[in-house]
Motif scaffolding. Structure first.
Motif, short mmCIF file in Angstrom:
data_model
loop_
_atom_site.label_atom_id
_atom_site.label_comp_id
_atom_site.label_asym_id
_atom_site.label_seq_id
_atom_site.Cartn_x
_atom_site.Cartn_y
_atom_site.Cartn_z
N SER A 8 0.83 -1.21 0.00
CA SER A 8 0.00 0.00 0.00
C SER A 8 0.86 1.25 0.00
N ALA A 9 2.07 1.10 -0.55
CA ALA A 9 2.97 2.25 -0.74
C ALA A 9 3.36 2.92 0.57
N ASN A 10 3.31 2.12 1.66
CA ASN A 10 3.76 2.61 2.96
C ASN A 10 2.99 3.82 3.47
N LYS A 11 1.77 3.99 3.02
CA LYS A 11 0.95 5.09 3.52
C LYS A 11 -0.25 4.52 4.27
N ASN A 12 -0.49 5.03 5.47
CA ASN A 12 -1.62 4.57 6.27
C ASN A 12 -2.84 5.45 5.98
N LEU A 13 -3.33 5.36 4.75
CA LEU A 13 -4.49 6.17 4.38
C LEU A 13 -5.78 5.37 4.46
N HIS A 14 -5.67 4.05 4.46
CA HIS A 14 -6.87 3.22 4.53
C HIS A 14 -6.51 1.86 5.08
N LEU A 15 -7.12 1.48 6.19
CA LEU A 15 -6.91 0.17 6.77
C LEU A 15 -8.04 -0.76 6.37
N GLU A 16 -7.72 -2.02 6.17
CA GLU A 16 -8.72 -3.00 5.78
C GLU A 16 -9.16 -3.84 6.97
N HIS A 17 -10.39 -4.36 6.91
CA HIS A 17 -10.88 -5.28 7.91
C HIS A 17 -10.11 -6.60 7.81
N LEU A 18 -9.84 -7.20 8.97
CA LEU A 18 -9.06 -8.43 9.02
C LEU A 18 -9.62 -9.51 8.10
N GLU A 19 -10.93 -9.67 8.09
CA GLU A 19 -11.53 -10.76 7.30
C GLU A 19 -11.49 -10.51 5.81
N ASP A 20 -11.16 -9.27 5.39
CA ASP A 20 -11.11 -8.95 3.96
C ASP A 20 -9.73 -9.17 3.35
N HIS A 21 -8.73 -9.50 4.16
CA HIS A 21 -7.38 -9.63 3.60
C HIS A 21 -7.26 -10.77 2.60
N ILE A 22 -8.09 -11.79 2.74
CA ILE A 22 -8.06 -12.88 1.77
C ILE A 22 -8.58 -12.40 0.41
N MET A 347 -14.66 -11.47 16.89
CA MET A 347 -15.64 -10.90 17.80
C MET A 347 -15.41 -11.32 19.25
N GLN A 348 -14.85 -12.52 19.46
CA GLN A 348 -14.48 -12.92 20.83
C GLN A 348 -13.42 -11.96 21.38
N ILE A 349 -12.50 -11.57 20.50
CA ILE A 349 -11.42 -10.65 20.90
C ILE A 349 -11.97 -9.25 21.12
N VAL A 350 -12.79 -8.77 20.18
CA VAL A 350 -13.35 -7.41 20.29
C VAL A 350 -14.19 -7.27 21.55
N LYS A 351 -15.02 -8.27 21.84
CA LYS A 351 -15.87 -8.21 23.03
C LYS A 351 -15.03 -8.15 24.30
N LYS A 352 -13.94 -8.90 24.30
CA LYS A 352 -13.07 -8.89 25.48
C LYS A 352 -12.40 -7.52 25.64
N LEU A 353 -11.93 -6.96 24.53
CA LEU A 353 -11.30 -5.64 24.58
C LEU A 353 -12.29 -4.57 25.01
N ASN A 354 -13.55 -4.73 24.61
CA ASN A 354 -14.57 -3.75 24.98
C ASN A 354 -14.88 -3.75 26.47
N VAL A 392 -13.14 -4.54 13.93
CA VAL A 392 -14.33 -3.72 14.13
C VAL A 392 -15.56 -4.61 14.14
N ASP A 393 -16.49 -4.34 15.06
CA ASP A 393 -17.80 -4.98 15.01
C ASP A 393 -18.58 -4.26 13.91
N ARG A 394 -18.49 -4.78 12.70
CA ARG A 394 -19.04 -4.07 11.55
C ARG A 394 -20.55 -3.91 11.64
N MET A 395 -21.22 -4.89 12.22
CA MET A 395 -22.68 -4.80 12.33
C MET A 395 -23.08 -3.66 13.25
N GLU A 396 -22.40 -3.55 14.42
CA GLU A 396 -22.74 -2.47 15.35
C GLU A 396 -22.39 -1.11 14.75
N PHE A 397 -21.21 -1.01 14.16
CA PHE A 397 -20.80 0.29 13.65
C PHE A 397 -21.66 0.72 12.46
#
Length: 410
Positions: A8-22, A347-354, A392-397
């Motif tokens: 991504s050219a070493n620029k943090n202009l847009h982060l992707e959701h973990l599940e979309d990396h595939i 979501m198990q991780i996100v809920k714990k962090l929340n 991110v909890d995409r449904m909630e957001f």
């Protein structure tokens, strides 16, 4: 393989959701997602070997850059165009007046004046949280200073030390990325900012985005660790069932969906389900319905054009893409199943962090008053490669985005 940041050219202009990396990087992206979750599981299970850093994703707006232009040594603030071939850098109020109006004009003038006091070396990226738009609100009988840069309302106890700091500040920012390099176009991003190295001034409230657990409540119990480990086992088994060469062909097919065809892409199809609050319950059905999505999207193009030749052109494209997409339906079902297991583990991780209270309380503003909500999400960063993904909890957001009264609606 290049790291995801290098791609991504070493620029943090847009982060992707973990599940979309595939869907972005094929089997390499899928493997990286699985490894991220394993590392996060280890971190929350109390493993000292964890190779992942965690930051909180703040719902700030706009994204802002500040630092020194290597070309002339002058301080600037900027929007996301900072790394364009012809970047727009604001080094004076006049340059801001020439390009911005309204609230943005005012916010960037304050940022230029105040951030220039911080002694920034290189370039920092952050989320602007407030300027002169702090309010006082009583929520459930408690008095808060509140600020709402975007969807989420951040609330700080008026009587707290943090509340006093925010009251005296002219601007608030959460820094999250550091850039270094000999010139702006070649600068490389590194997630994280050493806020302690910056000059402290009462007129600027600032923080880094690091995840802070002062209560110790974010550590997994053994039962929780065993549960997420069982989910990750399913993630791994499903990953092995994905046909890598077929996935590469599918992603090349997706890359060809440009211009008027972008709406037919698989990621657009998936995002439409998220916006509707629909979880993928049947991966095979989800994959087969994507074929219909492509047909319907291209039918819109057929209906839109006027001439017989143009209509025939899109009919041919529709037929060609429908035939090709059908070939990938079985493999896409495995990809969807893989993504589902990833989301379950995430979501198990996100809920714990929340569970852990962060610096501020978070609410959304509705027509019926304030409603408690979770932070926007988190960013997991690989310490070795620098790769980063959104958790991110995409449904909630998505629901909050749809139902909340936004800052610009007030």
């Amino acid at each position: 393989m290049k790291t995801l940041l290098e791609q991504s050219a070493n620029k943090n202009l847009h982060l992707e959701h973990l599940e979309d990396h595939i869907l972005n990087f094929g089997v390499d992206g899928g493997r990286a997602s699985l490894n991220f979750l394993r590392s996060l599981r280890d971190m929350l299970a109390g493993s000292a070997r964890s190779s992942v850093n965690m930051t909180v994703k703040w719902d700030g707006a706009p994204a802002i850059f500040a630092g020194i232009d290597p070309a002339d040594g002058k301080f600037f603030v900027a929007k996301k165009s900072v790394f364009n071939v012809n970047p727009k850098l604001y080094k004076s109020n006049k340059e801001i007046d020439n390009d911005l109006s309204g609230d943005l004009n005012s916010k960037f003038k304050i940022a230029l004046a105040e951030f220039s006091k911080l002694g920034i070396k290189g370039v920092l990226q952050g989320d602007l949280m407030f300027t002169n738009d702090i309010s006082k609100d009583t929520i459930d009988g408690k008095k808060y200073y509140t600020f709402q840069p975007n969807t989420i309302v951040y609330a700080v106890d008026i009587d707290s030390d943090l509340g006093q700091k925010i009251k005296s500040a002219k601007i608030g920012v959460v820094w999250h990325t550091t850039y270094t390099g000999k010139d702006l176009p070649s600068m490389k991003a590194k997630f994280g900012v050493n806020v302690k190295s910056l000059t402290q001034t009462s007129s600027v409230w600032m923080d880094d985005a690091s995840y802070k657990d002062v209560s110790g409540r974010s550590t997994f119990t053994q039962k929780e660790t065993d549960y997420i480990t069982s989910i990750l086992s399913n993630v791994g088994k499903t990953f092995q069932s994905i046909n890598g060469p077929m996935l590469r062909k599918f992603l090349k097919l997706q890359e060809s969906m440009t211009g008027a065809m972008i709406g037919a892409s698989y990621k657009t199809y998936n995002n439409s389900k998220v916006r509707q609050g629909e979880k993928v319950k049947n991966p095979r059905k989800h994959a087969s319905e994507y074929v219909k999505w492509v047909e319907q999207n291209l039918q819109k193009q057929i209906d839109k054009v006027k001439t017989p030749n143009a209509k025939q052109k899109y009919k041919n494209i529709q037929k060609q893409y429908t035939i090709e997409i059908k070939k990938h339906a079985n493999n896409l079902a495995q990809v969807a199943k893989f993504q589902n297991f990833l989301i379950d583990a995430k979501m198990q991780i996100v809920k714990k962090l929340n569970n852990v209270k962060q610096l501020t309380d978070t609410f959304i503003k509705t027509k019926n008053g304030f409603k408690v909500t979770n932070p926007e999400g988190y960013v997991a960063i690989d310490r070795v490669s620098g790769n980063a993904v959104k958790l991110v909890d995409r449904m909630e957001f998505s629901f909050n985005n749809f139902t909340a009264i936004k800052a610009w609606d007030k």
